[in-house]
Design a protein around this motif. Structure first.
Motif, PDB file in Angstrom:
ATOM      1  N   TYR A  46       1.067  -0.708  -0.230  1.00  0.00           N
ATOM      2  CA  TYR A  46       0.025   0.111  -0.390  1.00  0.00           C
ATOM      3  C   TYR A  46       0.684   1.278   0.036  1.00  0.00           C
ATOM      4  O   TYR A  46       0.825   1.868  -0.851  1.00  0.00           O
ATOM      5  CB  TYR A  46      -0.959  -0.351   1.045  1.00  0.00           C
ATOM      6  N   ILE A  47       1.924   1.145   0.366  1.00  0.00           N
ATOM      7  CA  ILE A  47       2.753   2.395   0.925  1.00  0.00           C
ATOM      8  C   ILE A  47       3.241   2.688  -0.448  1.00  0.00           C
ATOM      9  O   ILE A  47       3.571   3.727  -0.655  1.00  0.00           O
ATOM     10  CB  ILE A  47       3.889   2.406   2.377  1.00  0.00           C
ATOM     11  N   ILE A  48       3.276   1.375  -1.236  1.00  0.00           N
ATOM     12  CA  ILE A  48       4.426   1.576  -2.494  1.00  0.00           C
ATOM     13  C   ILE A  48       3.414   2.172  -3.733  1.00  0.00           C
ATOM     14  O   ILE A  48       4.150   3.521  -4.817  1.00  0.00           O
ATOM     15  CB  ILE A  48       5.055   0.098  -3.382  1.00  0.00           C
ATOM     16  N   VAL A  49       2.190   1.952  -3.181  1.00  0.00           N
ATOM     17  CA  VAL A  49       1.398   2.435  -4.683  1.00  0.00           C
ATOM     18  C   VAL A  49       1.347   4.208  -4.367  1.00  0.00           C
ATOM     19  O   VAL A  49       1.202   4.792  -4.802  1.00  0.00           O
ATOM     20  CB  VAL A  49       0.269   1.568  -4.201  1.00  0.00           C
ATOM     21  N   THR A  50       1.224   4.037  -2.779  1.00  0.00           N
ATOM     22  CA  THR A  50       0.709   5.851  -2.453  1.00  0.00           C
ATOM     23  C   THR A  50       1.880   6.688  -2.895  1.00  0.00           C
ATOM     24  O   THR A  50       1.659   7.643  -3.741  1.00  0.00           O
ATOM     25  CB  THR A  50       0.443   5.765  -1.147  1.00  0.00           C
ATOM     26  N   VAL A  51       2.907   5.842  -2.514  1.00  0.00           N
ATOM     27  CA  VAL A  51       4.458   6.931  -3.030  1.00  0.00           C
ATOM     28  C   VAL A  51       4.357   6.985  -4.921  1.00  0.00           C
ATOM     29  O   VAL A  51       4.499   8.173  -5.312  1.00  0.00           O
ATOM     30  CB  VAL A  51       5.388   6.220  -2.774  1.00  0.00           C
ATOM     31  N   VAL A  52       4.778   6.002  -4.957  1.00  0.00           N
ATOM     32  CA  VAL A  52       4.618   6.351  -7.075  1.00  0.00           C
ATOM     33  C   VAL A  52       3.112   7.415  -7.454  1.00  0.00           C
ATOM     34  O   VAL A  52       4.001   7.742  -8.142  1.00  0.00           O
ATOM     35  CB  VAL A  52       3.699   4.975  -7.620  1.00  0.00           C
ATOM     36  N   ARG A  53       2.110   7.346  -6.279  1.00  0.00           N
ATOM     37  CA  ARG A  53       0.978   8.449  -7.287  1.00  0.00           C
ATOM     38  C   ARG A  53       1.253   9.425  -7.177  1.00  0.00           C
ATOM     39  O   ARG A  53       0.414  10.713  -7.178  1.00  0.00           O
ATOM     40  CB  ARG A  53      -0.711   8.046  -6.315  1.00  0.00           C
ATOM     41  N   MET A  54       2.309   9.473  -5.760  1.00  0.00           N
ATOM     42  CA  MET A  54       2.623  11.133  -5.772  1.00  0.00           C
ATOM     43  C   MET A  54       2.929  12.135  -6.139  1.00  0.00           C
ATOM     44  O   MET A  54       3.964  11.870  -7.174  1.00  0.00           O
ATOM     45  CB  MET A  54       3.352  11.273  -4.019  1.00  0.00           C
ATOM     46  N   LYS A  55       2.750  13.466  -6.553  1.00  0.00           N
ATOM     47  CA  LYS A  55       3.377  14.118  -7.601  1.00  0.00           C
ATOM     48  C   LYS A  55       4.182  14.646  -7.623  1.00  0.00           C
ATOM     49  O   LYS A  55       5.109  15.172  -8.227  1.00  0.00           O
ATOM     50  CB  LYS A  55       2.248  15.437  -8.011  1.00  0.00           C
ATOM     51  N   SER A  56       4.647  14.799  -6.005  1.00  0.00           N
ATOM     52  CA  SER A  56       5.614  15.748  -5.805  1.00  0.00           C
ATOM     53  C   SER A  56       6.775  15.414  -5.208  1.00  0.00           C
ATOM     54  O   SER A  56       6.935  14.015  -4.652  1.00  0.00           O
ATOM     55  CB  SER A  56       5.391  16.503  -4.345  1.00  0.00           C
ATOM     56  N   ALA A  57       8.409  15.688  -5.687  1.00  0.00           N
ATOM     57  CA  ALA A  57       9.197  14.576  -5.925  1.00  0.00           C
ATOM     58  C   ALA A  57       9.913  13.843  -4.642  1.00  0.00           C
ATOM     59  O   ALA A  57      10.263  13.196  -3.955  1.00  0.00           O
ATOM     60  CB  ALA A  57      10.147  14.780  -7.195  1.00  0.00           C
ATOM     61  N   VAL A  58       9.720  15.451  -4.236  1.00  0.00           N
ATOM     62  CA  VAL A  58      10.333  15.886  -2.721  1.00  0.00           C
ATOM     63  C   VAL A  58       9.302  14.945  -1.900  1.00  0.00           C
ATOM     64  O   VAL A  58       9.790  14.261  -0.683  1.00  0.00           O
ATOM     65  CB  VAL A  58      10.248  16.781  -2.229  1.00  0.00           C
ATOM     66  N   ARG A  59       8.233  14.700  -1.815  1.00  0.00           N
ATOM     67  CA  ARG A  59       7.912  13.784  -0.939  1.00  0.00           C
ATOM     68  C   ARG A  59       7.886  12.623  -1.055  1.00  0.00           C
ATOM     69  O   ARG A  59       7.869  12.047   0.065  1.00  0.00           O
ATOM     70  CB  ARG A  59       6.202  14.130  -1.287  1.00  0.00           C
ATOM     71  N   ARG A  60       8.233  12.311  -2.440  1.00  0.00           N
ATOM     72  CA  ARG A  60       8.654  10.746  -2.904  1.00  0.00           C
ATOM     73  C   ARG A  60       9.262  10.515  -2.377  1.00  0.00           C
ATOM     74  O   ARG A  60      10.125   9.357  -1.861  1.00  0.00           O
ATOM     75  CB  ARG A  60       8.022  10.553  -4.354  1.00  0.00           C
ATOM     76  N   LEU A  61      10.585  11.350  -2.017  1.00  0.00           N
ATOM     77  CA  LEU A  61      11.801  10.935  -1.570  1.00  0.00           C
ATOM     78  C   LEU A  61      12.012  11.008  -0.376  1.00  0.00           C
ATOM     79  O   LEU A  61      12.088  10.019  -0.076  1.00  0.00           O
ATOM     80  CB  LEU A  61      12.714  12.105  -2.384  1.00  0.00           C
ATOM     81  N   LYS A  62      11.344  12.239   0.726  1.00  0.00           N
ATOM     82  CA  LYS A  62      10.999  11.422   1.856  1.00  0.00           C
ATOM     83  C   LYS A  62      10.868  10.562   2.154  1.00  0.00           C
ATOM     84  O   LYS A  62      11.062  10.357   3.339  1.00  0.00           O
ATOM     85  CB  LYS A  62       9.943  12.876   2.462  1.00  0.00           C
ATOM     86  N   ALA A  63       9.363   9.588   1.724  1.00  0.00           N
ATOM     87  CA  ALA A  63       8.603   8.820   2.131  1.00  0.00           C
ATOM     88  C   ALA A  63       9.432   7.799   1.854  1.00  0.00           C
ATOM     89  O   ALA A  63       9.819   7.291   2.597  1.00  0.00           O
ATOM     90  CB  ALA A  63       7.184   8.713   1.070  1.00  0.00           C
TER      91      ALA A  63
END
Length: 315
Positions: free
Chosen positions: A220-237
């Protein structure tokens, strides 16, 4: 018929990792260094979380509990192993062996449970961030922590009971450097199928069930992170979850090899035991601190407070 020509074993001889005196001295230096780093790193991490209010969050609360379990797990094994590396008579009484086994399984089982709880915490924080404050309340965190410690105790009591109820009237030489379930079962002077089945079932409870929960959470975490539009938020997650996932792989991988693969060789299991008994408890706080900006910030804050630099250094 009941055997009368053999008496119950009252002490065990731990054969250790090597018979060579030179190798034993090298292992003593290595293990002592690893243990000192383990103690200092885990204590430092727990102190930092207590000292910095920014770290008073559910994730660091669970991390403190994991560090405590790591520290106790290592302390239950390493000091005695160090003494035996310098001793000619490497014996341990039946009672001390039973106590070591009980504590080993308590702290090991608790580590398993906390790793699963921490994955759930990351799942809620990343997949349902708006509901995180209302879901992960301090009451819920305390209940999850209490449940983790309780699960470790229950699994340990069950496993230890099934192991110690067996008669030990033959050889007392344990091909290991501490009292571990698989090594003890080999010495039992009766059929061990029932005990092995009980240990396997407890292994499913404390290993495979938490691993399954971790895998589901991270899907679930991977699916949610991949859908994030912000690269900064993806990197932090990914950075936040990366540390936890690395610890999970290190700990569960070694635990499954030891307790869920009975056909593994003795030497292979001893090497794996060295890894999860000594190396993993040392790496856990280092992984979380080196990859975590909050922890490094807290360390700098404490260092600045206790060791303020002079004007000529600061400027």
């Amino acid at each position: 018929m009941r055997q009368t020509n053999q008496t119950q074993v009252t002490e065990f001889l731990l054969l250790g990792l090597s018979d060579d005196p030179h190798t034993q001295k090298l292992l003593f230096i290595l293990f002592l260094g690893v243990y000192l780093v383990t103690v200092l790193a885990n204590l430092l991490l727990m102190c930092l979380v207590q000292a910095d209010s920014r770290l008073h969050t559910p994730m660091y609360f669970f991390l403190c509990n994991l560090s405590l379990a790591d520290l106790c797990f290592s302390t239950n094994i390493v000091p005695q192993a160090l003494v035996h590396l310098l001793s000619r008579r490497k014996v341990i009484s039946f009672t001390r062996c039973a106590a070591q086994l009980l504590l080993l399984l308590i702290f090991g089982g608790t580590q398993c449970a906390f790793l699963a709880v921490m994955s759930y915490d990351r799942y809620v924080a990343i997949c349902n961030p708006l509901r995180y404050p209302s879901t992960m309340t301090w009451r819920v965190c305390v209940q999850l922590a209490a449940g983790s410690w309780t699960s470790g105790i229950v699994v340990s009591v069950v496993d230890t009971t099934f192991i110690l109820r067996l008669p030990y009237r033959g050889s007392n030489s344990i091909a290991h450097f501490f009292c571990e379930a698989p090594a003890l079962l080999i010495l039992a002077s009766t059929d061990t199928c029932t005990s092995e089945m009980a240990i396997f079932l407890m292994g499913v409870v404390i290993l495979f069930i938490p691993v399954s929960l971790i895998l589901v959470s991270y899907c679930y975490i991977i699916v949610t992170v991949v859908r994030m539009k912000s690269a900064v938020r993806r990197l932090k997650a990914f950075s936040t979850c990366g540390s936890h996932l690395l610890v999970v792989i290190l700990f569960y991988g070694s635990g499954i090899v030891t307790y869920m693969t009975p056909k593994s060789s003795k030497e292979q299991k001893k090497l794996v035991s060295v890894f999860y008994a000594m190396v993993t408890p040392m790496l856990n706080p280092l992984i979380y601190s080196l990859r975590n900006k909050d922890v490094k910030g807290a360390l700098r804050k404490v260092a600045t407070r206790n060791f303020p630099c002079g004007p000529e250094i600061c400027h």
